[in-house]
Design a protein around this motif. Structure first.
Motif, PDB file in Angstrom:
ATOM      1  N   ALA A 155       0.717  -1.340  -0.193  1.00 27.25           N
ATOM      2  CA  ALA A 155      -0.111   0.010  -0.029  1.00 27.25           C
ATOM      3  C   ALA A 155       1.015   1.447  -0.026  1.00 27.25           C
ATOM      4  O   ALA A 155       2.010   1.217   0.397  1.00 27.25           O
ATOM      5  N   ALA A 156       0.067   2.215  -0.426  1.00 23.77           N
ATOM      6  CA  ALA A 156       0.785   3.895  -0.286  1.00 23.77           C
ATOM      7  C   ALA A 156      -0.383   4.665   0.237  1.00 23.77           C
ATOM      8  O   ALA A 156      -1.569   4.679  -0.373  1.00 23.77           O
ATOM      9  N   ARG A 157      -0.075   5.530   1.168  1.00 25.88           N
ATOM     10  CA  ARG A 157      -1.015   6.453   1.382  1.00 25.88           C
ATOM     11  C   ARG A 157      -0.239   7.835   1.507  1.00 25.88           C
ATOM     12  O   ARG A 157       0.683   7.864   2.177  1.00 25.88           O
ATOM     13  N   VAL A 158      -1.083   8.995   1.214  1.00 26.56           N
ATOM     14  CA  VAL A 158      -0.373  10.342   1.498  1.00 26.56           C
ATOM     15  C   VAL A 158      -0.668  10.497   2.977  1.00 26.56           C
ATOM     16  O   VAL A 158      -1.784  10.247   3.480  1.00 26.56           O
ATOM     17  N   VAL A 159       0.278  11.160   3.778  1.00 26.46           N
ATOM     18  CA  VAL A 159       0.090  11.391   5.046  1.00 26.46           C
ATOM     19  C   VAL A 159       0.297  13.042   5.366  1.00 26.46           C
ATOM     20  O   VAL A 159      -0.314  13.349   6.514  1.00 26.46           O
ATOM     21  N   GLU A 160       0.894  13.507   4.375  1.00 23.90           N
ATOM     22  CA  GLU A 160       1.002  14.953   4.663  1.00 23.90           C
ATOM     23  C   GLU A 160       1.232  15.818   3.224  1.00 23.90           C
ATOM     24  O   GLU A 160       1.957  15.381   2.478  1.00 23.90           O
ATOM     25  N   VAL A 161       0.853  16.787   3.182  1.00 34.48           N
ATOM     26  CA  VAL A 161       1.263  17.837   1.918  1.00 34.48           C
ATOM     27  C   VAL A 161       1.786  18.972   2.659  1.00 34.48           C
ATOM     28  O   VAL A 161       1.342  19.697   3.232  1.00 34.48           O
ATOM     29  N   LEU A 162       3.245  19.112   2.337  1.00 31.38           N
ATOM     30  CA  LEU A 162       4.018  20.443   2.590  1.00 31.38           C
ATOM     31  C   LEU A 162       3.909  21.415   1.590  1.00 31.38           C
ATOM     32  O   LEU A 162       3.917  21.111   0.287  1.00 31.38           O
ATOM     33  N   GLU A 163       3.400  22.553   1.845  1.00 32.97           N
ATOM     34  CA  GLU A 163       3.269  23.579   0.946  1.00 32.97           C
ATOM     35  C   GLU A 163       4.048  24.864   1.221  1.00 32.97           C
ATOM     36  O   GLU A 163       4.318  25.085   2.455  1.00 32.97           O
ATOM     37  N   PHE A 164       4.671  25.233   0.172  1.00 32.00           N
ATOM     38  CA  PHE A 164       5.555  26.345   0.174  1.00 32.00           C
ATOM     39  C   PHE A 164       5.406  27.674  -0.727  1.00 32.00           C
ATOM     40  O   PHE A 164       5.456  27.356  -1.816  1.00 32.00           O
ATOM     41  N   ASP A 165       5.169  28.737  -0.334  1.00 32.17           N
ATOM     42  CA  ASP A 165       4.961  30.075  -1.097  1.00 32.17           C
ATOM     43  C   ASP A 165       6.284  30.475  -1.542  1.00 32.17           C
ATOM     44  O   ASP A 165       6.397  31.212  -2.699  1.00 32.17           O
ATOM     45  N   ASP A 166       7.320  30.521  -0.649  1.00 29.80           N
ATOM     46  CA  ASP A 166       8.460  31.191  -1.003  1.00 29.80           C
ATOM     47  C   ASP A 166       9.743  30.308  -1.614  1.00 29.80           C
ATOM     48  O   ASP A 166      10.242  29.550  -1.202  1.00 29.80           O
TER      49      ASP A 166
END
Length: 146
Positions: free
Chosen positions: A38-49
């Motif tokens: 299996a594979a599951r997304v655990v987090e999405v890191l977002e960056f504006d800079d």
């Protein structure tokens, strides 16, 4: 394998569908836990800079260090490109960067990672996964202790 330890990986993405970004210019990193089944997304890191896709920037530490710190705990980092200073920081943080030549669907990256986990992972990855050496390790002279 009910007690299989998941492998935590990061994928540089701008659209959450594809591995399609350079490390410095990635607006997002999709963090997945991957096992053989299996594979599951655990987090999405977002960056504006972010830096320009060309990689030309003057204040590298202001933009790169927070990304490296946010990726803490990941074993692999999939990117289209990563500059030398950034790669050095990533490696020092215990993360193995993997460059790809062209954008590809995240689903394919996950499938390839699962295939690698099912087979004989490279020595650095076996260590992360706390797996014993396999016969494949005999191909690496530095890993043979006999």
């Amino acid at each position: 394998m009910t007690s299989e330890t998941p492998l935590k990986i990061a994928i540089a993405t701008n659209d959450m569908e594809h591995l399609d970004a350079h490390f410095g210019s990635a607006r997002k990193f999709a963090i997945y836990e991957v096992t053989t089944a299996a594979a599951r997304v655990v987090e999405v890191l977002e960056f504006d800079d972010v830096t320009a896709q060309s990689g030309q920037h003057n204040d590298i530490d202001d933009r790169i260090t927070p990304k490296v710190e946010a990726l803490s705990g990941c074993a692999l980092l999939f990117v289209l490109a990563i500059g030398g200073p950034s790669a050095a920081k990533v490696v020092r943080a215990g993360i193995h960067p993997i460059k790809r030549k062209a954008p590809e669907p995240i689903a394919e990256v996950l499938a390839q990672t699962q295939t690698m986990l099912k087979g004989s992972p490279p020595p650095f990855l076996r260590k992360v996964l706390c797996r014993p050496k396999t016969d494949f390790a005999a191909d690496y002279a530095e890993d043979v202790s006999e």
